[in-house]
Design a protein around this motif. Structure first.
Motif, PDB file in Angstrom:
ATOM      1  N   HIS A  64       0.817  -1.216   0.000  1.00  0.00           N
ATOM      2  CA  HIS A  64       0.000   0.000   0.000  1.00  0.00           C
ATOM      3  C   HIS A  64       0.854   1.271   0.000  1.00  0.00           C
ATOM      4  O   HIS A  64       0.316   2.363   0.185  1.00  0.00           O
ATOM      5  CB  HIS A  64      -0.923   0.017   1.222  1.00  0.00           C
ATOM      6  CG  HIS A  64      -1.795  -1.196   1.337  1.00  0.00           C
ATOM      7  ND1 HIS A  64      -2.831  -1.445   0.472  1.00  0.00           N
ATOM      8  CD2 HIS A  64      -1.758  -2.246   2.198  1.00  0.00           C
ATOM      9  CE1 HIS A  64      -3.420  -2.586   0.803  1.00  0.00           C
ATOM     10  NE2 HIS A  64      -2.792  -3.087   1.843  1.00  0.00           N
ATOM     11  N   LEU A  65       2.164   1.106  -0.215  1.00  0.00           N
ATOM     12  CA  LEU A  65       3.066   2.244  -0.107  1.00  0.00           C
ATOM     13  C   LEU A  65       3.716   2.590  -1.445  1.00  0.00           C
ATOM     14  O   LEU A  65       3.942   1.724  -2.289  1.00  0.00           O
ATOM     15  CB  LEU A  65       4.156   1.950   0.935  1.00  0.00           C
ATOM     16  CG  LEU A  65       3.651   1.643   2.346  1.00  0.00           C
ATOM     17  CD1 LEU A  65       4.813   1.288   3.266  1.00  0.00           C
ATOM     18  CD2 LEU A  65       2.855   2.814   2.915  1.00  0.00           C
ATOM     19  N   TYR A  66       4.003   3.847  -1.606  1.00  0.00           N
ATOM     20  CA  TYR A  66       4.600   4.403  -2.818  1.00  0.00           C
ATOM     21  C   TYR A  66       6.019   3.878  -2.996  1.00  0.00           C
ATOM     22  O   TYR A  66       6.797   3.809  -2.037  1.00  0.00           O
ATOM     23  CB  TYR A  66       4.612   5.926  -2.685  1.00  0.00           C
ATOM     24  CG  TYR A  66       4.807   6.718  -3.939  1.00  0.00           C
ATOM     25  CD1 TYR A  66       3.719   7.129  -4.700  1.00  0.00           C
ATOM     26  CD2 TYR A  66       6.074   7.086  -4.358  1.00  0.00           C
ATOM     27  CE1 TYR A  66       3.888   7.893  -5.847  1.00  0.00           C
ATOM     28  CE2 TYR A  66       6.261   7.847  -5.504  1.00  0.00           C
ATOM     29  CZ  TYR A  66       5.168   8.244  -6.250  1.00  0.00           C
ATOM     30  OH  TYR A  66       5.340   8.995  -7.376  1.00  0.00           O
ATOM     31  N   ASP A  67       6.376   3.501  -4.214  1.00  0.00           N
ATOM     32  CA  ASP A  67       7.732   3.066  -4.521  1.00  0.00           C
ATOM     33  C   ASP A  67       8.618   4.307  -4.674  1.00  0.00           C
ATOM     34  O   ASP A  67       8.453   5.097  -5.610  1.00  0.00           O
ATOM     35  CB  ASP A  67       7.748   2.237  -5.804  1.00  0.00           C
ATOM     36  CG  ASP A  67       9.137   1.683  -6.123  1.00  0.00           C
ATOM     37  OD1 ASP A  67      10.085   1.971  -5.370  1.00  0.00           O
ATOM     38  OD2 ASP A  67       9.254   0.955  -7.125  1.00  0.00           O
ATOM     39  N   LEU A  68       9.538   4.460  -3.742  1.00  0.00           N
ATOM     40  CA  LEU A  68      10.372   5.657  -3.679  1.00  0.00           C
ATOM     41  C   LEU A  68      11.726   5.480  -4.344  1.00  0.00           C
ATOM     42  O   LEU A  68      12.599   6.350  -4.236  1.00  0.00           O
ATOM     43  CB  LEU A  68      10.584   6.050  -2.205  1.00  0.00           C
ATOM     44  CG  LEU A  68       9.308   6.354  -1.418  1.00  0.00           C
ATOM     45  CD1 LEU A  68       9.537   6.133   0.066  1.00  0.00           C
ATOM     46  CD2 LEU A  68       8.852   7.776  -1.684  1.00  0.00           C
ATOM     47  N   SER A  69      11.915   4.366  -5.032  1.00  0.00           N
ATOM     48  CA  SER A  69      13.227   4.023  -5.581  1.00  0.00           C
ATOM     49  C   SER A  69      13.809   5.139  -6.451  1.00  0.00           C
ATOM     50  O   SER A  69      14.985   5.495  -6.324  1.00  0.00           O
ATOM     51  CB  SER A  69      13.137   2.726  -6.389  1.00  0.00           C
ATOM     52  OG  SER A  69      12.653   1.668  -5.601  1.00  0.00           O
ATOM     53  N   THR A  70      13.002   5.705  -7.328  1.00  0.00           N
ATOM     54  CA  THR A  70      13.490   6.756  -8.225  1.00  0.00           C
ATOM     55  C   THR A  70      13.751   8.055  -7.476  1.00  0.00           C
ATOM     56  O   THR A  70      14.789   8.708  -7.668  1.00  0.00           O
ATOM     57  CB  THR A  70      12.477   7.002  -9.358  1.00  0.00           C
ATOM     58  OG1 THR A  70      12.288   5.784 -10.088  1.00  0.00           O
ATOM     59  CG2 THR A  70      12.976   8.077 -10.304  1.00  0.00           C
ATOM     60  N   LEU A  71      12.822   8.443  -6.603  1.00  0.00           N
ATOM     61  CA  LEU A  71      12.986   9.692  -5.849  1.00  0.00           C
ATOM     62  C   LEU A  71      14.207   9.633  -4.926  1.00  0.00           C
ATOM     63  O   LEU A  71      14.898  10.636  -4.724  1.00  0.00           O
ATOM     64  CB  LEU A  71      11.724   9.967  -5.027  1.00  0.00           C
ATOM     65  CG  LEU A  71      10.454  10.302  -5.806  1.00  0.00           C
ATOM     66  CD1 LEU A  71       9.252  10.356  -4.868  1.00  0.00           C
ATOM     67  CD2 LEU A  71      10.611  11.629  -6.542  1.00  0.00           C
ATOM     68  N   LYS A  73      16.961   7.935  -5.382  1.00  0.00           N
ATOM     69  CA  LYS A  73      18.212   7.603  -6.071  1.00  0.00           C
ATOM     70  C   LYS A  73      19.350   8.587  -5.764  1.00  0.00           C
ATOM     71  O   LYS A  73      20.492   8.171  -5.523  1.00  0.00           O
ATOM     72  CB  LYS A  73      17.974   7.508  -7.576  1.00  0.00           C
ATOM     73  CG  LYS A  73      19.157   6.929  -8.343  1.00  0.00           C
ATOM     74  CD  LYS A  73      18.783   6.631  -9.793  1.00  0.00           C
ATOM     75  CE  LYS A  73      17.839   5.442  -9.861  1.00  0.00           C
ATOM     76  NZ  LYS A  73      17.577   5.025 -11.269  1.00  0.00           N
ATOM     77  N   PRO A  74      19.104   9.914  -5.744  1.00  0.00           N
ATOM     78  CA  PRO A  74      20.201  10.847  -5.465  1.00  0.00           C
ATOM     79  C   PRO A  74      20.773  10.720  -4.053  1.00  0.00           C
ATOM     80  O   PRO A  74      21.868  11.226  -3.786  1.00  0.00           O
ATOM     81  CB  PRO A  74      19.552  12.224  -5.666  1.00  0.00           C
ATOM     82  CG  PRO A  74      18.343  11.973  -6.484  1.00  0.00           C
ATOM     83  CD  PRO A  74      17.855  10.629  -6.073  1.00  0.00           C
ATOM     84  N   HIS A  75      20.029  10.063  -3.141  1.00  0.00           N
ATOM     85  CA  HIS A  75      20.442  10.019  -1.743  1.00  0.00           C
ATOM     86  C   HIS A  75      20.905   8.634  -1.278  1.00  0.00           C
ATOM     87  O   HIS A  75      21.265   8.465  -0.107  1.00  0.00           O
ATOM     88  CB  HIS A  75      19.275  10.470  -0.857  1.00  0.00           C
ATOM     89  CG  HIS A  75      18.729  11.822  -1.202  1.00  0.00           C
ATOM     90  ND1 HIS A  75      19.463  12.977  -1.053  1.00  0.00           N
ATOM     91  CD2 HIS A  75      17.527  12.196  -1.715  1.00  0.00           C
ATOM     92  CE1 HIS A  75      18.726  14.010  -1.437  1.00  0.00           C
ATOM     93  NE2 HIS A  75      17.555  13.563  -1.843  1.00  0.00           N
TER      94      HIS A  75
END
Length: 396
Positions: A64-71, A73-75
């Protein structure tokens, strides 16, 4: 957010955030997250744009959670790896790592001095037992090492002893049980030795009984998470100013002297209306120097700064101290000790979705072992059987 001091602290970040993003309105609400968030995520009704969440609970809500992999990436290279590991479910990064809760060794400087124990010598768990013996020889009523009596916290404590430097846990990266391992056996054997030698104080963390034992010289060696330090700052009386902190012992020569006990992150629901805006706030609060300095630095809620956890951001951990020395711990500079432990936490730790329920089996069985009614082998074999049957297989 939970309706506690952290809510107050994170609200202080909003003015600085709005200087950068003046058109974004942040409404931060305090409530019982464990009760309110799961049904909200499932129903999709009145879903928040983001939420604080304990790491042990995130895996159970990953779908039920947003995939944050792309966001994220810089960190990624600037984040402590174990926090990325516990927030990565089925290849998706679903949590924005916030705090690290490294394991540390808290000790009574005066008691160790009287017993002729050099805290710098406590580099192994065998040496920690020897030190407890020396302390007890000076004070027969002493039970220097606390043995957690609550099965849930006891399980977390055991996992700290297992995951630190031994790189293990309840499951491996594929979700297979890893209870029957040398790492778990080492930790359970040591706990049993503490109990069998009369060196352990059976007590619940932060209970009235434990506070009395910390104050009356019964307990003097505490391998526990960083958040133990709130007791000297708010709960202790007679022993205030006598406590210090150092690295945990290692299980073998040259091994890591750290582990993890607890931790939390921020999540963005899959059905959030403004996921990108929530991300901007969390990115600012956690990865921007102004943001994490505001959270951890001195403020109205914590005069010396927030020192019961640490950021997961390497730039913050490798930077100047965010919180001040604490008078209740002898004005010791905690920052270099704490951050060294956080940066040394081994990667690869995984949290199964049934972690909290495992306390009903492994946590309870460990208590029986401490009481003398189960052996180490019994705890490992019975817990493996129970967890496989009642938790792993049912999940499938």
């Amino acid at each position: 957010m939970r309706n506690d001091d952290l809510l107050k602290v994170f609200k202080t970040v909003i003015p600085a955030f709005n200087k950068v993003y003046p058109k974004i309105t942040v409404d931060m609400v305090g409530l019982d997250i464990d009760t309110k968030l799961p049904p909200t995520l499932i129903s999709g009704t009145a879903v928040p744009d983001g939420s604080f969440y304990e790491d042990v609970n995130i895996v159970g809500q990953a779908d039920h959670l947003y995939d944050l992999s792309t966001l994220m990436k810089p960190h990624l290279s600037d984040t402590v790896q174990f926090k990325l590991d516990v927030n990565t479910i089925d290849g998706k990064l679903v949590g924005i790592p916030w705090d690290t809760d490294p394991g540390l060794l808290y000790y009574r400087e005066d008691i160790l001095s009287r017993a002729g124990v050099d805290p710098d010598s406590l580099t192994s768990y065998d040496l920690l037992l020897d030190a407890a013996d020396k302390i007890k020889s000076k004070n027969p009523k002493a039970k220097p090492i606390p043995l957690e009596q609550d099965s849930n916290l006891g399980l977390q404590w055991l996992m700290m002893l297992v995951n630190q430097q031994q790189g293990s846990g309840l499951v491996d990266g594929e979700g297979k049980l890893t209870i029957d391992t040398p790492a778990t056996r080492n930790a359970l054997t040591w706990i049993k030795q503490v109990a069998d030698h009369g060196l352990g104080a059976r007590t619940k963390f932060a209970s009235t009984g434990q506070i009395a034992m910390l104050d009356n010289d019964t307990i003097s060696l505490v391998p526990w998470a960083i958040w133990f330090d709130f007791l000297p700052q708010s709960g202790l009386k007679k022993s205030v100013g006598k406590w210090r902190v150092t690295q945990l012992p290692a299980w073998k020569e040259g091994g890591a002297r750290s582990g993890v006990m607890g931790g939390s992150s921020f999540v963005i629901p899959l059905k959030a209306k403004n996921p990108e805006l929530a991300w901007l706030f969390y990115e600012f609060a956690l990865y921007n120097k102004i943001g994490y300095s505001t959270v951890y630095g001195p403020n109205k809620t914590y005069a010396n700064g927030l020192n019961t956890s640490l950021p997961s951001v390497k730039a913050a951990l490798n930077g100047p101290a965010l919180f001040k020395p604490v008078s209740q711990l002898g004005n010791q500079d905690l920052w270099p000790v704490d951050t060294k432990a956080a940066l040394a936490i081994p990667p690869g730790y995984r949290i199964p979705p049934w972690f909290n329920q495992a306390a009903n089996y492994l946590g309870v069985n460990m208590q029986k072992m401490i009481d003398g009614s189960m052996s180490v082998d019994d705890v490992i074999s019975k817990s493996t059987e129970q967890i496989q049957k009642n938790l792993v297989d049912r999940q499938r």
